[in-house]
Design a protein around this motif. Sequence first.
Motif, mmCIF file in Angstrom:
data_model
loop_
_atom_site.group_PDB
_atom_site.id
_atom_site.type_symbol
_atom_site.label_atom_id
_atom_site.label_comp_id
_atom_site.label_asym_id
_atom_site.label_seq_id
_atom_site.Cartn_x
_atom_site.Cartn_y
_atom_site.Cartn_z
ATOM 1 N N PRO A 54 3.944 43.075 -21.996
ATOM 2 C CA PRO A 54 3.835 43.531 -20.331
ATOM 3 C C PRO A 54 3.768 42.342 -19.372
ATOM 4 C CG PRO A 54 1.915 44.670 -21.905
ATOM 5 C CD PRO A 54 2.529 43.646 -22.607
ATOM 6 N N ALA A 55 3.380 41.224 -20.039
ATOM 7 C CA ALA A 55 3.459 39.997 -19.028
ATOM 8 C C ALA A 55 5.020 39.666 -18.966
ATOM 9 C CB ALA A 55 2.744 38.789 -19.721
ATOM 10 N N ALA A 56 5.685 39.734 -19.952
ATOM 11 C CA ALA A 56 7.068 39.326 -19.589
ATOM 12 C C ALA A 56 7.888 40.449 -18.846
ATOM 13 C CB ALA A 56 7.763 39.274 -21.112
ATOM 14 N N TYR A 57 7.400 41.655 -19.083
ATOM 15 C CA TYR A 57 8.126 42.771 -18.260
ATOM 16 C C TYR A 57 8.008 42.539 -16.829
ATOM 17 C CZ TYR A 57 9.040 47.424 -16.540
ATOM 18 O OH TYR A 57 9.604 48.419 -16.063
ATOM 19 N N PHE A 58 6.278 42.246 -16.467
ATOM 20 C CA PHE A 58 6.060 41.919 -14.926
ATOM 21 C C PHE A 58 6.585 40.832 -14.185
ATOM 22 C CE2 PHE A 58 3.331 39.918 -11.963
ATOM 23 C CZ PHE A 58 2.988 40.843 -10.959
ATOM 24 N N ILE A 59 6.910 39.642 -15.198
ATOM 25 C CA ILE A 59 7.688 38.600 -14.443
ATOM 26 C C ILE A 59 9.049 39.059 -14.068
ATOM 27 C CG2 ILE A 59 8.484 36.338 -15.066
ATOM 28 C CD1 ILE A 59 6.044 35.886 -16.906
ATOM 29 N N VAL A 60 9.888 39.715 -15.144
ATOM 30 C CA VAL A 60 10.900 40.181 -14.956
ATOM 31 C C VAL A 60 11.342 41.097 -13.988
ATOM 32 C CG1 VAL A 60 13.288 41.033 -16.074
ATOM 33 C CG2 VAL A 60 11.737 39.345 -17.225
ATOM 34 N N ARG A 61 10.382 42.134 -13.762
ATOM 35 C CA ARG A 61 10.766 43.289 -12.660
ATOM 36 C C ARG A 61 9.964 43.033 -11.616
ATOM 37 N NH1 ARG A 61 14.344 44.254 -15.910
ATOM 38 N NH2 ARG A 61 14.533 46.212 -17.189
ATOM 39 N N THR A 62 9.011 42.127 -11.354
ATOM 40 C CA THR A 62 8.432 42.242 -10.033
ATOM 41 C C THR A 62 9.251 41.830 -8.798
ATOM 42 O OG1 THR A 62 6.179 41.261 -8.828
ATOM 43 C CG2 THR A 62 7.166 39.806 -10.499
ATOM 44 N N PRO A 63 9.197 42.422 -7.835
ATOM 45 C CA PRO A 63 9.904 42.184 -6.693
ATOM 46 C C PRO A 63 9.287 40.645 -5.967
ATOM 47 C CG PRO A 63 8.749 44.165 -6.185
ATOM 48 C CD PRO A 63 8.381 43.666 -7.588
ATOM 49 N N SER A 64 8.193 40.432 -6.078
ATOM 50 C CA SER A 64 7.852 39.621 -5.314
ATOM 51 C C SER A 64 7.899 38.318 -6.111
ATOM 52 C CB SER A 64 6.046 39.809 -5.263
ATOM 53 O OG SER A 64 5.626 38.317 -5.054
ATOM 54 N N ARG A 65 8.627 37.262 -5.446
ATOM 55 C CA ARG A 65 9.072 35.974 -5.872
ATOM 56 C C ARG A 65 7.521 35.220 -6.352
ATOM 57 N NH1 ARG A 65 12.920 32.169 -6.156
ATOM 58 N NH2 ARG A 65 12.431 30.078 -5.605
ATOM 59 N N GLY B 110 -9.104 31.131 -28.877
ATOM 60 C CA GLY B 110 -8.556 29.777 -28.702
ATOM 61 C C GLY B 110 -7.040 29.871 -29.065
ATOM 62 N N MET B 111 -6.602 30.643 -30.471
ATOM 63 C CA MET B 111 -5.338 30.856 -30.812
ATOM 64 C C MET B 111 -4.750 31.998 -29.810
ATOM 65 S SD MET B 111 -6.083 31.127 -34.814
ATOM 66 C CE MET B 111 -4.486 31.386 -35.093
ATOM 67 N N LEU B 112 -5.036 32.738 -29.473
ATOM 68 C CA LEU B 112 -4.794 33.878 -28.620
ATOM 69 C C LEU B 112 -4.242 33.108 -27.184
ATOM 70 C CD1 LEU B 112 -4.337 36.867 -28.749
ATOM 71 C CD2 LEU B 112 -6.329 37.299 -27.048
ATOM 72 N N GLN B 113 -4.754 32.216 -26.762
ATOM 73 C CA GLN B 113 -4.471 31.770 -25.344
ATOM 74 C C GLN B 113 -3.190 31.093 -25.486
ATOM 75 O OE1 GLN B 113 -5.373 28.149 -24.405
ATOM 76 N NE2 GLN B 113 -5.022 28.626 -22.112
ATOM 77 N N VAL B 114 -2.906 30.355 -26.721
ATOM 78 C CA VAL B 114 -1.528 29.933 -26.786
ATOM 79 C C VAL B 114 -0.498 30.762 -27.260
ATOM 80 C CG1 VAL B 114 -0.560 28.017 -28.112
ATOM 81 C CG2 VAL B 114 -2.769 27.729 -27.766
ATOM 82 N N SER B 115 -0.837 31.907 -28.072
ATOM 83 C CA SER B 115 0.179 32.697 -28.298
ATOM 84 C C SER B 115 0.835 33.699 -27.304
ATOM 85 C CB SER B 115 -0.284 33.708 -29.627
ATOM 86 O OG SER B 115 -0.896 32.816 -30.586
ATOM 87 N N VAL B 116 -0.085 34.229 -26.426
ATOM 88 C CA VAL B 116 0.108 35.140 -25.463
ATOM 89 C C VAL B 116 1.522 34.525 -24.541
ATOM 90 C CG1 VAL B 116 -0.360 36.514 -23.496
ATOM 91 C CG2 VAL B 116 -1.878 36.489 -25.567
ATOM 92 N N PRO B 117 1.056 33.364 -23.916
ATOM 93 C CA PRO B 117 2.187 32.906 -23.159
ATOM 94 C C PRO B 117 3.342 32.682 -23.954
ATOM 95 C CG PRO B 117 0.218 31.571 -22.889
ATOM 96 C CD PRO B 117 0.116 32.561 -23.903
ATOM 97 N N LEU B 118 3.133 32.299 -25.242
ATOM 98 C CA LEU B 118 4.670 32.027 -26.301
ATOM 99 C C LEU B 118 5.391 33.230 -26.378
ATOM 100 C CD1 LEU B 118 5.423 29.437 -27.355
ATOM 101 C CD2 LEU B 118 4.675 30.076 -29.490
ATOM 102 N N VAL B 119 4.629 34.083 -26.674
ATOM 103 C CA VAL B 119 5.219 35.532 -26.836
ATOM 104 C C VAL B 119 6.189 36.048 -25.184
ATOM 105 C CG1 VAL B 119 4.968 38.142 -26.978
ATOM 106 C CG2 VAL B 119 3.791 36.683 -28.463
ATOM 107 N N ALA B 120 5.252 36.012 -24.260
ATOM 108 C CA ALA B 120 5.923 36.327 -22.966
ATOM 109 C C ALA B 120 7.221 35.595 -22.826
ATOM 110 C CB ALA B 120 4.833 35.952 -21.990
ATOM 111 N N LEU B 121 7.020 34.098 -23.033
ATOM 112 C CA LEU B 121 8.343 33.433 -22.632
ATOM 113 C C LEU B 121 9.474 33.678 -23.735
ATOM 114 C CD1 LEU B 121 6.498 29.911 -21.986
ATOM 115 C CD2 LEU B 121 7.697 31.334 -20.424
ATOM 116 N N LEU B 122 9.244 34.202 -24.807
ATOM 117 C CA LEU B 122 10.199 34.380 -25.781
ATOM 118 C C LEU B 122 10.972 35.849 -25.686
ATOM 119 C CD1 LEU B 122 8.371 33.213 -29.039
ATOM 120 C CD2 LEU B 122 10.426 32.087 -27.792
ATOM 121 N N VAL B 123 10.006 36.582 -24.998
ATOM 122 C CA VAL B 123 10.378 37.931 -24.929
ATOM 123 C C VAL B 123 11.188 38.148 -23.500
ATOM 124 C CG1 VAL B 123 9.884 40.504 -24.788
ATOM 125 C CG2 VAL B 123 8.716 38.947 -26.341
ATOM 126 N N MET B 124 10.808 37.319 -22.613
ATOM 127 C CA MET B 124 11.537 37.417 -21.231
ATOM 128 C C MET B 124 12.896 37.763 -21.292
ATOM 129 S SD MET B 124 8.871 35.237 -18.595
ATOM 130 C CE MET B 124 10.391 34.352 -17.849
#
Lengths: 314, 371
Positions: A113-124, A183-197
């Motif tokens: 969802p984070a990746a989706y939000f970044i891609v689809r949000t109209p606000s730069r 601690g592990m989640l905090q690293v993994s979530v951004p990684l997933v978002a960046l890879l899925v974007m």
Amino acid sequence: MQYRDVAFGWRVIDWIIDLGAKLRAEKLVRIRPYLMVAPAFILVSLLAIGIFYLGWLSIHSFDTFLFQQGPISAEQYKRLIEPPSGEFYMNTLSRTLVMSLLVTAVSMVLGLPAAYFIVRTPSRTMRVLVLVLLLVPFLMGEIVRTFAWFMILANRGALGWILGLFGIEDGGILGTPQGVFIGMLQVSVPLVALLVMPAVRRIDPNLERAAATLGASPARIWRHILIPLAWPGLAAAVVVVLLLNIAEYDMPAILGLGRLPFVANIIGDIYTLQQNLYLGSAFSLVLLVISSLMIMLPFILIRLYWIYFVARKT
Amino acid sequence: MRYFATNLKGAISGSVKLATIMALSVALIPTALTGISDASEPAAEPDKKPDRLIVRTWGGSWKDTYAKGAAASFTAKTGIPVEIDVTSFSEIQVKIQQSVNAKRRPPVDVVLTIGPMAYAAQVQKISMPLDKHLLTNLGELSSIGMPAGTTNYLNVSTYSQPIVYNPKVITMPAEISWNEIFDKKYAGKLFVTNTYSSLLYPVAKMLNLDLAKDDLTPAFKKIAELKNSISATGDEEEFVAGIEAGEVTVGITLAATALEVGGLKWIVPKEGSVVGTEAMYVPAGLPEHVSFYAQMFINEAISAANQGALAAGIGESPVNVKASIPDFMKGDPAFPLTDADIAKYGIVVPVDLDARNRDKWQAAYTAAIQK
């Protein structure tokens, strides 16, 4: 005055141009792809040599006191499963795998969802803000990041202080599975978002609009359009994040207060505290085989699913 | 500093050779202390000097104390700068083993480590025999400094690992047994080291087990009773972090660490606490001129002045009988200074027994304390 070859540099450049021309020559066209993959091939070959060496060590007995290799033996593998330490090694292995799978699964749920939000949000502005927030953990070193969590999750840290306001003493979660998980989640979530974007960006937004016009609920759109079309990115994210989590060292050591070791921590202890390279090699190989199977298994299952169900239906 | 060093180098080579001074001084060494190589000819001072000498120590106050003490006086005498390396003591041993096996130059020139590791290095032939002619301070060492039979290393200090606690949070009786830490009141607040010796030896003594002869399963079972009480494990750094974060109120660690943290108290249980040694050796496979100066560094480290500085700086008991003793050490059982003190308050395990069983005992200990 000493003679200086002022044209030397130009001659080198000419030589490189000549070499380039030769490489472009028709007779080399056929081998050019092989030349391009050669560096990667050499790197993988070196890794293979390292793994072979680990394998060689792991099938020998070893006297740590005399630092002498003994005959070929299954001793190291037996030690991993037999008393007095076998149960502990297997507990550590299962903790590593279960925790890694759990973190990877939750990361996928939060990262997509984070990746989706970044891609689809109209606000730069929002896009940049969320991207920066995702990148912050990567801008600091792993140790700094882990110690930042140490300060937050400790009894005398931010979490302990907040819980203390509600009368909860020693509310920190350091040394617990929850602490390591966060601690592990905090690293993994951004990684997933960046890879899925990139995968999400390739999905035509008109498909979602068309589905919505035809009455599909948001959940159906996710299930039937977004997830299947983002599959290549999701698969890449699963592989990368799962492997990184399985090899995690700092989080269990620091946020787990040394109480919840992962396999990497124990291999480190075996190598250094026990001075037993041979047992450490055996454990490394076991982890390598299991993690490889874990990565391969979902792909094999999906392939079988496509071959036997989807392909037959169509 | 460079100017001074250059002048000193000139002064030495211009007048009396360093090796000659050493050869003269060696006559003072009692012949009883002869595990160390006693070559009939004193080693000649090499023609060239290394650019630097790399010495492995622990970090923190160890690094600072050695830098200001032995390293500074060594540089002043030889003009050779000393670089302190703080690679983990166990990791550096593995690297040296691999270097010596591969016939490569080891990554460091002098190793400060624990006694059993130095002994193992001697047995494994990854360290070189020390030359008595170069160790002019040898005669000032106590029996702990150079135990009989050692040829490749010297003990440079002793440490003890008592029970350390935060008096602001808990109180402890004046006299305790090691059984005290098994009390449930310390559950969730206990720190133990990740190396077996600090806890295995006291528990074995408490259970009247002979480390050399008996099956130690009961000792490991007893230690495993602590599994749910332990809040943190690790090295000295982890103990300090645990105390500061409020995760630890009682633990087993070096008296020297407790002293450094400040505000902590420590107690030596009636069974005694483990007394170990820190030792120095020179890895095998170094160029001759490097090993010559590496041994000179060890000689500096055991001098009375540097041993006094070591005691004051890191809170470990010196092995040079002429070293000045800091006031805080006097009369404290956690800092045993004499053989009688060690016999009374210490648990000492022969280094060969420790080194022989490291792999087995460490594996069983890790399994006993970890979840």
